[in-house]
Scaffold this motif. Structure first.
Motif, PDB file in Angstrom:
ATOM      1  N   LEU A 288     -34.403  52.839   0.316  1.00 56.81           N
ATOM      2  CA  LEU A 288     -33.756  52.570   1.673  1.00 56.81           C
ATOM      3  C   LEU A 288     -32.524  52.152   1.911  1.00 56.81           C
ATOM      4  O   LEU A 288     -32.150  51.904   3.118  1.00 56.81           O
ATOM      5  N   SER A 289     -31.614  52.235   1.007  1.00 61.82           N
ATOM      6  CA  SER A 289     -30.254  51.951   1.219  1.00 61.82           C
ATOM      7  C   SER A 289     -29.409  52.792   1.584  1.00 61.82           C
ATOM      8  O   SER A 289     -29.703  53.940   1.419  1.00 61.82           O
ATOM      9  N   THR A 290     -28.536  52.482   2.584  1.00 60.04           N
ATOM     10  CA  THR A 290     -27.490  53.255   3.017  1.00 60.04           C
ATOM     11  C   THR A 290     -26.227  53.412   2.429  1.00 60.04           C
ATOM     12  O   THR A 290     -25.135  54.040   2.726  1.00 60.04           O
ATOM     13  N   ARG A 291     -26.001  52.535   1.229  1.00 59.40           N
ATOM     14  CA  ARG A 291     -25.097  52.489   0.403  1.00 59.40           C
ATOM     15  C   ARG A 291     -24.668  53.807  -0.136  1.00 59.40           C
ATOM     16  O   ARG A 291     -25.600  54.308  -0.888  1.00 59.40           O
ATOM     17  N   THR A 292     -23.417  54.330  -0.226  1.00 59.16           N
ATOM     18  CA  THR A 292     -23.206  55.803  -0.948  1.00 59.16           C
ATOM     19  C   THR A 292     -23.012  55.509  -2.275  1.00 59.16           C
ATOM     20  O   THR A 292     -22.365  54.353  -2.817  1.00 59.16           O
ATOM     21  N   ILE A 293     -23.636  56.398  -3.115  1.00 59.53           N
ATOM     22  CA  ILE A 293     -23.400  56.425  -4.514  1.00 59.53           C
ATOM     23  C   ILE A 293     -22.555  57.666  -5.168  1.00 59.53           C
ATOM     24  O   ILE A 293     -23.180  58.646  -4.588  1.00 59.53           O
ATOM     25  N   SER A 294     -21.531  57.400  -5.517  1.00 56.20           N
ATOM     26  CA  SER A 294     -20.607  58.523  -5.763  1.00 56.20           C
ATOM     27  C   SER A 294     -20.740  58.965  -7.168  1.00 56.20           C
ATOM     28  O   SER A 294     -21.119  58.427  -8.098  1.00 56.20           O
ATOM     29  N   SER A 295     -20.339  60.386  -7.238  1.00 55.47           N
ATOM     30  CA  SER A 295     -20.389  61.090  -8.519  1.00 55.47           C
ATOM     31  C   SER A 295     -19.328  60.523  -9.488  1.00 55.47           C
ATOM     32  O   SER A 295     -19.687  60.670 -10.520  1.00 55.47           O
TER      33      SER A 295
END
Length: 138
Positions: A98-105
């Protein structure tokens, strides 16, 4: 009235075989493949469970840096960021539901594989291991 569980099932697609070669061992999975914007946007949202041998492969159609997030996703996931040759560039383990934190490649990739959280650790999967699926050019 449609329950969230049923709504999630409506997005189920045909499963495709995918393997990960790690430490000389081959681990097999059945994955849904998100090949268009609508399927990539939906992802695994609203699902409450996923069998241990299943996952979702996001095909971005081109090599570029990507960012994922967990909005409306109830399952903790491992995200494997995959180069065009099938090698794993990065693993974001145990992502927060449920997090809106972005997870980068972290670098340009062609695809992302989402598996149940803890799968990469349990199977010893690490960056540099190879994903086998027709999407990747070996």
């Amino acid at each position: 009235m449609l329950s969230l569980t049923s709504a999630g099932a409506c997005y189920a697609q045909a499963l495709e075989a995918l393997s990960i070669v790690s430490g000389g061992q081959k681990q097999s999975f059945q994955v849904e493949v998100a090949r268009n914007d609508a399927d990539r946007a939906q992802g695994l949202m609203f699902r409450r469970s996923m069998p241990v041998d299943r996952g979702m492969l996001f095909d971005f159609g081109r090599v570029e840096p990507v960012a994922m997030w967990m909005q409306n996703t109830y399952l903790p996931l491992d995200m494997l960021f995959i180069r065009p040759d099938g090698t794993i560039a990065r693993i974001a383990a145990n992502t927060e539901p449920l997090s809106t934190r972005t997870i980068s490649s972290g670098e340009p990739v062609l695809a992302v594989l989402e598996l149940n959280a803890g799968t990469a650790s349990r199977l010893g999967i690490k960056p540099g291991d190879r994903v086998e699926h027709p999407l990747f050019k070996h």
